[in-house]
Design a protein around this motif. Structure first.
Motif, PDB file in Angstrom:
ATOM      1  N   UNK A  61       3.652  10.513   6.998  1.00 30.88           N
ATOM      2  CA  UNK A  61       3.955  11.548   5.994  1.00 30.88           C
ATOM      3  C   UNK A  61       4.352  10.887   4.678  1.00 30.88           C
ATOM      4  N   UNK A  62       5.186   9.848   4.750  1.00 28.21           N
ATOM      5  CA  UNK A  62       5.564   9.132   3.531  1.00 28.21           C
ATOM      6  C   UNK A  62       4.339   8.531   2.852  1.00 28.21           C
ATOM      7  N   UNK A  63       3.447   7.971   3.654  1.00 30.95           N
ATOM      8  CA  UNK A  63       2.281   7.276   3.090  1.00 30.95           C
ATOM      9  C   UNK A  63       1.337   8.241   2.389  1.00 30.95           C
TER      10      UNK A  63
ATOM     11  N   UNK B 229       0.816  -1.217   0.000  1.00 32.45           N
ATOM     12  CA  UNK B 229       0.000   0.000   0.000  1.00 32.45           C
ATOM     13  C   UNK B 229       0.853   1.272   0.000  1.00 32.45           C
ATOM     14  N   UNK B 230       2.155   1.159  -0.164  1.00 35.24           N
ATOM     15  CA  UNK B 230       2.963   2.391  -0.225  1.00 35.24           C
ATOM     16  C   UNK B 230       2.436   3.216  -1.409  1.00 35.24           C
ATOM     17  N   UNK B 231       2.567   4.551  -1.320  1.00 37.84           N
ATOM     18  CA  UNK B 231       1.788   5.388  -2.254  1.00 37.84           C
ATOM     19  C   UNK B 231       2.123   5.159  -3.715  1.00 37.84           C
ATOM     20  N   UNK B 232       3.344   4.702  -4.018  1.00 28.97           N
ATOM     21  CA  UNK B 232       3.667   4.446  -5.420  1.00 28.97           C
ATOM     22  C   UNK B 232       2.916   3.253  -5.983  1.00 28.97           C
ATOM     23  N   UNK B 233       2.618   2.266  -5.131  1.00 31.03           N
ATOM     24  CA  UNK B 233       1.852   1.094  -5.572  1.00 31.03           C
ATOM     25  C   UNK B 233       0.371   1.267  -5.242  1.00 31.03           C
TER      26      UNK B 233
ATOM     27  N   UNK C  23      12.300  16.358   8.921  1.00 35.00           N
ATOM     28  CA  UNK C  23      13.356  15.348   8.910  1.00 35.00           C
ATOM     29  C   UNK C  23      13.414  14.645   7.558  1.00 35.00           C
ATOM     30  N   UNK C  24      12.253  14.304   7.003  1.00 31.99           N
ATOM     31  CA  UNK C  24      12.213  13.603   5.715  1.00 31.99           C
ATOM     32  C   UNK C  24      12.703  14.512   4.597  1.00 31.99           C
TER      33      UNK C  24
ATOM     34  N   UNK D 272       6.306  12.422  -1.913  1.00 32.22           N
ATOM     35  CA  UNK D 272       7.235  11.358  -1.538  1.00 32.22           C
ATOM     36  C   UNK D 272       8.091  11.021  -2.755  1.00 32.22           C
ATOM     37  N   UNK D 273       9.408  11.199  -2.634  1.00 28.28           N
ATOM     38  CA  UNK D 273      10.320  10.954  -3.754  1.00 28.28           C
ATOM     39  C   UNK D 273      10.730   9.487  -3.831  1.00 28.28           C
TER      40      UNK D 273
END
Lengths: 427, 427, 427
Positions: free
Chosen positions: B388-390, A295-299, B418-419, B354-355
């Motif tokens: 935040x990443x999600x 479920x990470x945002x890229x997938x 931090x990210x 998110x990079x």
């Protein structure tokens, strides 16, 4: 809860066989585990070399261990890996030394609140060695010089995972995933492996609509490795379920996908509610098991997670108390049953188009009333046909029909089949 | 409620200085008010000539008053503007006459339900003269001939308002507005002026992200005049807050913008809820203060309104009982604190991308776990990074992350920083 | 409930006249019914030949009946169509025979749970003959040979329905439909016919905005026939209401259209809630009356259904107990009143555009405050004007304004009229 089925007993027997093995994110314990699972369902085992770049990560060195122990000043073996794989810190570097208790203490992990339990600890990415033991064992240790030995290797090798595919009528896939990286922990590892294995067997007995792919992989790095190596396949993964903590006596918990309204989310909510089992549905969080990766945002895959008592929700979690008694044939059979119900719904959850959408078609002339059996069943079947006709404009699925009408999903499916047979709707 | 801060005492002192002045929608009372505010923060004072067309309205003649009184048949001064600016009907035309009580009564305004209070009344657009007095004063008046005098002028002049700008990193603006047209009324006028003034001072101490524009203007016609003269600026106004009734002892009330889901609405709801202050959030209505103008459908700005007890919600409203005792340093300090908290959130409420969105990035390798301090703080900080990443795909703001995760906004901001520092996300 | 109006008494008198007729989906009973209704409002009667293809259906043969009876072995007439049209199975094929009771029983329909009531039964599409009678009549029948006779004809002919149009200011239509195919059943047929008739009369007294089309047609096949023959008109039908079970003593029930958020749904919900009548709003189901056809997915019209106790919701439904005592003048008058209120709202539910949307227009200068009467009315009228100005950007209807503001719809309409008159808004 469901009665103890044969499958329940067989799953518990599988858990018992896997329990003693020392699994980690790499190494022979994983291979031995997959060998045993492979006796139940055919597996494609994959070996990925140390150093392989996988997304933002790198496959680590392979860890293997032969023995590990602590001998007290009198020569008594007070902690022994041979008794339980939990006794050694996962990924311990090798050590062979004699040292006083005071120095040894920095490498010993206990659970003061549960003095008779042994904790589960690892140090995958920071070189350490250590032992896990009961607080009461530690408390009984006399001062003096101790001999400690960890006979392990940390060397270039492979990360190992396995796949099993149940081919379907279409190439769109449902991904079922469980982790295989925890040592002697029954609920948090082995129950999920057992339920996944028997679910694969059950699906193979029918010709499902979707292709079902089962993934047995170490947590995090295993899922990331699979994702990195299957870039072209990802878009075929339409639905998925991560299985973990699948065998304890608690009520079922379904954790929704990041999307929250993915079809698997709706199916699981429906099946759990319709089953009238006590259960809990929770929102997605970016923590837990490998749904974090899927479920990470890229997938952002439609992958939820099914547990009984969820991750870290029971005191026995990540301790020696998560043992063979903590999981039961009944609970695993119940988890398996819910998965089968859910996939039965998912597999039949089509959208249809009413080919006669102007006014009601004359059902009587097509024998769609006459073919019905008992009176109240007949009324439900008739209502289901009217509902399917009403909502079949290509947007509503059969699950939508079931939820809006309040009719059982199976009755709606039967109505769709009858209407399809009469040429009144088409998928 | 917050303890009495220095700012609270200073705000009350400012209210005391402004209290005696006879403000109206034009005239020297407004100028004197702005002169005093200008001692605290630099102001750009604008003078707009009578007769200027402003949207659907026309700037009216300027009203000024020197004295006004009623002398009873015995020559006693029974009502005197010199004692309180409330005693004269706002915008009274001049009068100098002798008349029997019966005739005078038509020009006298009282509050029978609150016999000791003097009401506040105006007649801006219909030429009238009149006096406001306590019912008990009126009841004590003997019959006979009264001398009445209003020494006012109503003549071409100007409408006066002022602006103060706190420059930010971007030219997008936050508009903070309060009305300056009410005479000796403490809560319904002066508390808002005082809070706006000290808010401007507080913002100037930091370099905010947004440019903050403070508007001190007469109600309705002042806001309309500003809108008419700033057509090209309007689209830069991204958020706004009207301050009024900011100093009484009641709980805080936030009235949402017409849009209802503007960012300022979400920020105020979040800050009020997170602060655990007793508070009330109300829907927009096209009545109240100058949010009526800013939220008119042609502009439809994201401007809400913050009060304590709202407009007309307390018996002292628009009476002499809305006096210096009705507002407190504590209440004004509390209103100021909430504004500062809200603007701190608004100012940091960015969206990030998110990079490394495929799977989780390996935080440990970047030292993002090690850098953390205490244990439970560390866990929250780690969860905040995962959240935040999600949710950083460009759509969700940090406020979205805070609300969905249940984590404090500040923790989420620290995680984003931090990210960002690790190059994992970018704004 | 409303007092007995003249219309209530007149509607009950109409029901009494129609009650004895033997209606079915075709035949002279329908024609006689329409003849009587035609005495109240002009009707366009349509005759559609047997065999005409209508959507998925075919117009059936026409059924007419002259007499039908059962004589017992002693020659007593124990069941007689002349006493009640319910005694014969609808669409009975002719029969003239002598047979023992045992053989006759297969053709007899009773209600064992209500032994004194006669059921209503039909067999439109499967050739059958039969009688309906009270269980207690059946129980008293002696053994022996019975003479049975149904003097009916089933032959090529026509399906009959009628329309009545109240022309409006626009050609967009509101469809009001009721079924005319049930024999001597008062609530489930005649009350709907009566309310529709008097609603048409009431609408004709004003010049409505919409064109109102009243349809008096047999259930299912009649609605389908109308739809098939009016393909080009369907898109003009913007709203509609099916009237059925309109005269019993139960609370009102509004069944929403398939769309659920059609304007008629919002109007009916608003009017029922605002009227403070006990009522019930239900979701659409693809069963019931002719909303099934109008809301079929190919048409999906905004057509709801208004009943008192709904279809099959009362034990008297489809029995001889649904008689002239089961419906009351008061109940029909109440249903009529709600329909009139709803159509009054629907007819005035326009969207306007604020022509002065930047800031508030100066209402005082246009005399829009002065023109107002009493004080609290005036305040409401003023608020209504501000609300209409605020929400008139072409998207919100006056009903939206009423619901969002909490003001009565009539007050909002008056405000819109005043603002329209002042040139501040336009439709």
């Amino acid at each position: 809860m469901a009665p103890v089925t044969t499958a329940g007993k067989e799953m518990h027997a599988l858990v018992e066989r896997l329990y003693p093995l020392c699994r980690s994110i790499t190494g022979d314990g994983v291979r031995a585990t997959l060998d045993i699972v492979g006796e139940y369902i055919p597996l494609q085992v994959r070996e990925v070399p140390t150093g392989t770049q996988v997304l933002d990560w790198t496959v680590p060195q392979e860890w293997n261990i032969r023995e590990a122990y602590i001998d007290d000043p009198a020569g008594n073996r007070v902690v022994d890996f041979a008794e339980s794989s939990l006794h050694v810190l996962g990924y311990s570097v090798p050590v062979s030394a004699t040292m006083p208790l005071a120095e040894l203490r920095a490498h010993l992990h206990t659970l003061p609140d549960h003095p008779s339990w042994v904790p589960y600890r690892t140090s995958y990415y920071k070189p350490e060695w250590g032992f896990c033991l009961a607080q009461e064992t530690l408390d009984a240790l006399p001062d003096g010089e101790y001999e400690v030995r960890v006979d392990s290797t940390l060397a270039d090798g492979h990360l190992t995972y396995a796949e099993h595919v149940v081919p379907g009528q279409v190439t769109d896939e449902v991904l079922v995933s469980c982790h295989v990286c925890h040592p002697s922990l029954a609920n948090d590892n082995l129950a999920g492996i057992a339920v996944a294995t028997f679910l694969a067997r059950a699906l193979a007995e029918q010709k499902p609509y979707y292709t079902y792919r089962f993934l047995f992989a170490p947590g995090t790095i295993g899922a990331i490795t699979w994702l990195a190596r299957n870039a072209e396949r990802i878009e075929r993964v339409k639905h998925g379920l991560v299985l973990a903590c699948a065998g304890d006596s608690g009520r079922l918990t379904y954790k929704q996908s990041r999307r929250g309204d993915a079809e698997i989310d709706r199916v699981m909510r429906h099946v759990l509610a319709a089953s009238e089992r006590p259960h809990h549905v929770t929102e997605f969080t970016p923590y837990g098991y490998d749904e974090r990766q899927f479920c990470s945002p890229g997938f952002d895959l439609g992958v939820g997670s099914l547990s009984r008592t969820p991750y870290a929700g029971y005191p026995e979690y990540h301790t020696s108390a998560d043992n063979l008694d903590f999981v039961s044939p009944e609970a695993m059979a119940d988890t398996l049953a819910v998965c089968r119900e859910a996939f039965a719904v998912l597999d039949r959850n089509r959208r249809y188009v009413n080919l006669s959408p102007y006014g009601e078609p004359q059902l009587g002339r097509r024998g769609l009333y006459d073919s019905l059996g008992g009176r109240s069943d007949a009324k439900q079947a008739q209502m289901a046909m009217l509902w399917v006709l009403s909502l079949s404009e290509g947007e509503h699925s059969l699950l939508d029909v079931a939820e809006r009408s309040g009719l059982p999903f199976g009755t709606v499916v039967a109505a769709a089949d009858a209407l399809c047979g009469a040429g009144l709707i088409e998928a």
